[in-house]
Design a protein around this motif. Structure first.
Motif, PDB file in Angstrom:
ATOM      1  N   PHE A  31       0.816  -1.214   0.000  1.00 20.25           N
ATOM      2  CA  PHE A  31       0.000   0.000   0.000  1.00 20.25           C
ATOM      3  C   PHE A  31       0.851   1.267   0.000  1.00 20.25           C
ATOM      4  O   PHE A  31       0.746   2.102  -0.885  1.00 20.25           O
ATOM      5  CB  PHE A  31      -0.950  -0.002   1.198  1.00 20.25           C
ATOM      6  N   GLY A  73      -6.649  -0.053  -1.258  1.00 22.73           N
ATOM      7  CA  GLY A  73      -7.246  -0.402   0.020  1.00 22.73           C
ATOM      8  C   GLY A  73      -8.068  -1.661  -0.095  1.00 22.73           C
ATOM      9  O   GLY A  73      -8.009  -2.541   0.758  1.00 22.73           O
ATOM     10  N   TYR A 105      -6.035   4.886  -4.161  1.00 28.09           N
ATOM     11  CA  TYR A 105      -6.214   4.683  -2.720  1.00 28.09           C
ATOM     12  C   TYR A 105      -7.331   3.685  -2.452  1.00 28.09           C
ATOM     13  O   TYR A 105      -7.169   2.722  -1.709  1.00 28.09           O
ATOM     14  CB  TYR A 105      -6.514   6.028  -2.050  1.00 28.09           C
ATOM     15  N   VAL A 106      -8.460   3.919  -3.139  1.00 28.15           N
ATOM     16  CA  VAL A 106      -9.605   3.027  -2.934  1.00 28.15           C
ATOM     17  C   VAL A 106      -9.265   1.631  -3.427  1.00 28.15           C
ATOM     18  O   VAL A 106      -9.510   0.625  -2.743  1.00 28.15           O
ATOM     19  CB  VAL A 106     -10.847   3.595  -3.655  1.00 28.15           C
ATOM     20  N   LEU A 153      -5.738  -4.543  -0.419  1.00 28.20           N
ATOM     21  CA  LEU A 153      -5.077  -4.881   0.845  1.00 28.20           C
ATOM     22  C   LEU A 153      -5.971  -5.738   1.720  1.00 28.20           C
ATOM     23  O   LEU A 153      -5.512  -6.604   2.444  1.00 28.20           O
ATOM     24  CB  LEU A 153      -4.719  -3.587   1.578  1.00 28.20           C
TER      25      LEU A 153
END
Lengths: 208, 400, 177
Positions: free
Chosen positions: B342, B382, B378-379, B385
């Motif tokens: 990330f 995420g 980012y989304v 992850l």
């Protein structure tokens, strides 16, 4: 989405942080030396000796029967019997402990001494601030340190003490009745045997 | 008058240097000395106060009082417990220094020194106020990271020399974590260096010292700056071994990590180094993203610059404490996944976003494009992850 | 010779000698770190900030850690029983002499030395980090890219080696279930 949980958590901790300043109900800590929790009836830690009246020596209920000494699992009690006798609460002459020591560093607070004592003489204390700089002599309590009044006992264990007091009062009453009956019987015998001189014996229930 | 107050420490130093009885040959040494000693004193004091504040704040978060007893000695003045750190310091100084029999004595002795020296060196490039950087180096940021990298070795020295499996495990964890998070830390810094065109901390602050209207030109108020700041802050938490990245210490599993065999003053040095490292990296975060010593609004500029620096530093320290009171410790694989899957991709994308920001004309479009460039990955990252796992409320089955 | 130079030189040389002669391998590695530090100090003293700081960042921060990890993961930190000085020391001397000679030749024939006789350029002030960065991005961009490619290849290679091991272990794991 990533990070959502952290934001929620931060909000929760912030609420707790602010809440602890606003709402005193949240802070459950009792700040010990200044504040104390109310004593619990069932609390106990180390044994003490109960005495009646105001004189620890005269009113001591212990008769040095040494049952507690024998029963004590860690053997922390040491008793030496007296040579002479003193009258107990019903007036009967009894031995008393010349030496009564409890090593509270050994005591495990099991309360067996209290349970075996036939004379209601040893009870459990709630005093816990016993720390001492001398770990041997400072924690070996002798008779004078152990002796505490019945009023103290009534204060720390009110229900239990009331029960014991009632029990003892009944016993004493019974003893008095018996003594009186004995005296009456003796008087009757004496009256019957008018030839013999009146009994020079002292009454068996002198008030102490 | 205001200017004089702003420059009060600089003026004081010049005044002290101007005393006639200093021999001319000693003046450079004295100048250095006059810069170093206040920094060491101020930050050591800040360390002491922070330990108390942290314990109190975390206590309040958990609805406890925290330390509130120790005040002035021999009196009943309690000062809300703020005398605690002095008592702790005296205790640490007077405690017995225990060295394990199997330990490697020389390395065991040198490890805390090898840790505290680079940590203090890092302070030499931070600008604490206008004209208040101890060294205005051409390569300030690089210097900061170089001395920061040197601390890893002392962690290894401490862990290895103790001859204790917990301390060695703690050292291994610490080094793995520090190396992993150094990468996103440095890459998120590169954006700032790119935009400013200099590695000098002083120049970086000067680049942010302008205002449009009332709003300052801090880097954190741009999409790439905000992303960089958040990445930097997370990596900084990991670098300074703060919760939730406190695996190297992991009290519940490896007791205290690499300083388990340290006691007394040596332990205090480790403790000090940890907090000083946190302050230093917070100071760098302020310098890089939060405008250093500049005021947050133009009309507040009359307040002295060093006051703003320390206000921002305290704010960041509070944030660190707040996060520590909130987030539980990560697991080792979560830690590594987070760093490499990330943080690193986000930091690399952030560089591209910063580059785009530099070349696009100023305006709304620039904002939209750069923000989209950061929010979409980012989304997606995420989600990646989490591994497609759907976290629901855990249900328990009880024996009936 | 100034005092700082003397201190740094002593640290560097003493570290190098200790790294060669100590028995405990971890001690050797730590002494090597002292040598790296001394070298970085020398670079900084010469005004080469970038090289000096890169020396600290790369050698102390990464290479030294790699060395100690390699020592710990391969043979433990127990000190060896056999004598430290290897039998074929003549070979070692030959390699050292060769290295020294090649370095000397390149230094002697460098343009800096030949220009030293003429008008002396102020080298230290001339090399700023900005200039190094600009040169790396313009004139020397091809070597930089080649190095980057090489490092990426090494990284991918390491990942593949790690993955193969996992793939070999996985079937065994599935069989046991």
């Amino acid at each position: 989405m990533l990070g959502e949980g952290i934001i929620k958590g931060l909000a929760e901790t912030a609420r707790n942080f602010v809440g602890s300043y606003v709402d005193k109900e949240r802070l459950v800590t009792v700040q010990y030396p200044e504040e104390r929790l109310p004593a619990k009836e069932a609390a106990r830690n180390f044994p003490f000796l109960v005495f009646d009246g105001h004189d620890p020596h005269a009113g001591l209920r212990c008769v040095a029967c040494q049952i507690c000494e024998k029963e004590c699992p860690p053997q922390c009690i040491y008793i030496e019997k007296s040579m002479d006798k003193k009258p107990d609460y019903v007036g009967k002459p009894q031995f008393y402990p010349k030496i009564f020591d409890i090593d509270i560093s050994v005591c495990m607070s099991c309360q067996i001494c209290v349970e075996v004592c036939p004379f209601e003489a040893i009870k459990m204390d709630t005093e816990f601030e016993l720390s001492h700089t001398d770990r041997f002599a400072g924690l070996l309590f002798d008779k004078h340190q152990l002796a505490k009044s019945n009023e103290y006992y009534q204060k720390i264990h009110p229900n239990e003490a009331a029960e014991v007091d009632g029990h003892l009062a009944a016993e004493k009453a019974k003893a008095e009745v018996k003594a009186k009956a004995d005296a009456d019987a003796k008087a009757r015998i004496a009256a019957a045997k008018t030839t013999t001189p009146p009994a020079a014996k002292p009454t068996p229930a002198p008030t102490s | 008058m205001i200017d004089a107050f702003d420059q009060i420490f600089v003026l004081l130093k010049h005044w002290a240097l101007g005393w006639p009885f200093w021999p001319e040959s000693l003046k450079p040494m004295l100048s250095v000395f006059l810069s170093i000693v206040p920094i060491m004193l101020v930050f050591a004091l800040l360390f002491g106060i922070t330990t108390v504040v942290e314990r109190k704040a975390i206590g309040r978060i958990q609805n406890r009082y925290g330390p509130n007893r120790v005040g002035l000695p021999f009196t009943d003045v309690r000062l809300f417990g703020f005398g605690q750190f002095i008592a702790d310091g005296i205790k640490a100084l007077t405690k017995e220094d225990i060295v394990p029999r199997a330990a490697d004595r020389v390395v065991h002795f040198l490890a805390p020194i090898a840790l505290i020296v680079p940590v203090f060196l890092a302070y030499s490039v931070l600008p604490y106020g206008k004209n208040m950087a101890p060294i205005d180096m051409d390569t300030g940021v690089l210097f900061f990271f170089a001395v920061g990298a040197a601390t890893e070795l002392s962690v290894f020295m401490a862990g290895w020399s103790s001859r204790n499996k917990y301390s060695l495990l703690g050292a291994m964890r610490a080094i793995a974590q520090m190396i992993s998070y150094e990468v996103p830390l440095i890459i998120s810094t590169i954006t700032v260096v790119m935009m400013v065109g200099s590695l000098s901390t002083v120049k970086i602050v000067e680049a942010q010292a302008e205002y449009s209207g009332q709003l300052p030109h801090w880097h954190v108020f741009t999409p790439w700056g905000l992303a960089g700041f958040i990445l930097f802050l997370i990596a900084a938490m990991a670098e300074s071994n703060r919760s939730p990245f406190d695996l190297p210490e992991g009290e519940s599993e490896i007791v205290a990590g690499y300083f388990i065999e340290y006691s007394g003053f040596k332990f205090a040095l480790f403790f000090l180094a940890e907090y000083l490292g946190m302050f230093a990296i917070s100071g760098l975060a302020i310098t890089l993203f939060l405008g250093g010593w500049t005021a947050p609004l133009a009309f507040l500029s009359w307040l002295p610059s060093w006051l703003w620096f320390f206000a921002k530093l305290l704010a960041l320290i509070s944030l660190f404490i707040w996060v520590r009171g909130t987030v539980p410790r990560l697991r080792m694989d979560q830690l590594m996944n987070f760093a490499w899957k990330f943080m690193l991709p986000m930091a690399l994308i952030n560089i591209a976003a910063a580059g785009l920001w530099f070349f696009l004309p100023a305006g709304f479009d620039r904002w939209a494009v750069c923000s989209a460039m950061l929010i979409v990955p980012y989304v997606l990252l995420g989600r990646g992850l989490m591994g497609g796992k759907l976290f629901t409320k855990r249900t328990y089955r009880y024996a009936e | 010779m100034t005092l700082p130079f003397a201190i740094l030189a002593v640290v560097t040389l003493a570290g190098a000698i200790a790294a060669m002669s100590l028995r405990n391998l971890v001690h050797c590695a730590l002494c090597l770190v002292a040598t790296f530090g001394g070298l970085a100090g020398l670079f900084l003293q010469l005004g080469a900030q970038f090289v000096g700081l890169a020396q600290i960042l790369v050698y102390i921060g990464a290479v030294a850690i790699l060395i100690v990890f390699a020592i710990l993961l391969t043979r433990g930190s127990e000190s060896p029983q056999q004598p430290i000085v290897a039998g074929r020391w003549l070979m070692g001397v030959a390699v050292a002499a060769l290295t020294f000679g090649s370095l000397m030749v390149s230094i002697v024939t460098s343009t800096l030395i030949s220009s030293a006789n003429g008008p002396k350029p102020n080298v230290a002030a001339d090399i700023s980090v900005k200039k190094i960065g600009a040169k790396l991005m313009t004139e020397y961009v091809l070597p930089l890219e080649v190095v980057a490619l090489l490092l990426t290849a090494a990284l991918i290679g390491a990942v593949i080696i790690a993955m193969e091991e996992q793939a070999r272990l996985a079937p065994e794991g599935s069989q046991s279930h």
